[in-house]
Design an enzyme around this catalytic site. Sequence first.
Site, PDB file in Angstrom:
ATOM      1  N   LYS A  26      63.678  23.913  49.292  1.00  0.00           N
ATOM      2  CA  LYS A  26      63.814  23.688  47.844  1.00  0.00           C
ATOM      3  C   LYS A  26      63.489  22.253  47.440  1.00  0.00           C
ATOM      4  O   LYS A  26      63.530  21.334  48.251  1.00  0.00           O
ATOM      5  CB  LYS A  26      65.205  24.101  47.378  1.00  0.00           C
ATOM      6  CG  LYS A  26      65.323  25.634  47.372  1.00  0.00           C
ATOM      7  CD  LYS A  26      66.388  26.165  46.476  1.00  0.00           C
ATOM      8  CE  LYS A  26      66.264  27.695  46.432  1.00  0.00           C
ATOM      9  NZ  LYS A  26      67.451  28.358  45.946  1.00  0.00           N
ATOM     10  N   ARG A  78      69.972  31.885  53.401  1.00  0.00           N
ATOM     11  CA  ARG A  78      68.701  32.541  53.043  1.00  0.00           C
ATOM     12  C   ARG A  78      67.587  31.545  53.360  1.00  0.00           C
ATOM     13  O   ARG A  78      67.507  30.502  52.726  1.00  0.00           O
ATOM     14  CB  ARG A  78      68.738  32.885  51.546  1.00  0.00           C
ATOM     15  CG  ARG A  78      67.509  33.575  51.018  1.00  0.00           C
ATOM     16  CD  ARG A  78      67.629  33.827  49.517  1.00  0.00           C
ATOM     17  NE  ARG A  78      66.492  34.571  49.026  1.00  0.00           N
ATOM     18  CZ  ARG A  78      65.348  34.014  48.651  1.00  0.00           C
ATOM     19  NH1 ARG A  78      65.194  32.711  48.708  1.00  0.00           N
ATOM     20  NH2 ARG A  78      64.344  34.765  48.211  1.00  0.00           N
TER      21      ARG A  78
END
Length: 270
Positions: free
Chosen positions: A218, A252
């Site tokens: 991210k 995840r």
Amino acid sequence: MNTLTQMLVSDRPLIMGVLNVTPDSFSDGGQYATTDQAIQHVNRLIVEGADMLDIGGESTRPGSQPVSLEEELSRVIPVIEFAVHKRIPVSIDTSKPAVMRAAIRAGADLVNDVNALQAPGALEAIAENSAMVCLMHMQGTPETMQNTPHYSDVVTEVQAFLAQRIDAARNAGIPAERILIDPGFGFGKTLEHNLTLLQQLDRLLALGCPILVGLSRKSMLGAITGNTVDSRLHASVAAALLAVIKGAKIVRVHDVKATRDALSVLEAVI
Ligand code: 9MG
């Protein structure tokens, strides 16, 4: 008890491998956009040690555009059927009740909804089935969420939102044992908000549901390291380990093998 439920009651942290069957997801957009490419990646994620797969047909990256129901179904259903045939637990990453229902019919065990079942009919789609659900926090929508995220106290506000969505789910007839929660790193949050949430992740344990987190590749990791999205492997593994130490049950991730190795070291020590 199905396989996913059994894994959730174990002490072991779990790895959810990401599979975006999309042309435009933020870190792997286009790589697995055809059914054949996606199926090959299912096989790879299994070999690398994923405990479950999260299969999505609509990007949720900042600025992404929605896709039609038909398009989303045509992307995900054949891949879910293949993964179910390979006997790995499957999560469907969607906010559309019709996709939730079709994915569950195809064998999905978990619905990963970044919109926390707020779409009309979404609560009912889960209540009428036996699948689990992950309720995620997001401020705004994927189109606009990174414009001006604002909180007075990010952890308290995320916790209050998740508590309210757990109540809504339970009132709709979804038992607590079928609910996971996720603070939604990067979904309507600045770097500072994300770091505060990671530092205080353990506060969300008070809600009584297993915590799932997505930190892999991210932007917050890019902001910390200065690395572009294709060079965030090491930062992603570090973030996954930290999240598990702070109480996450499921991480995840895109890079399953590296995360599996790092978690094996952690498990050998703690
Ligand atoms: C679909 N998706 C992208 N990022 C995610 C995250 O952080 N958590 C969950 N549950 N889903 C995500």
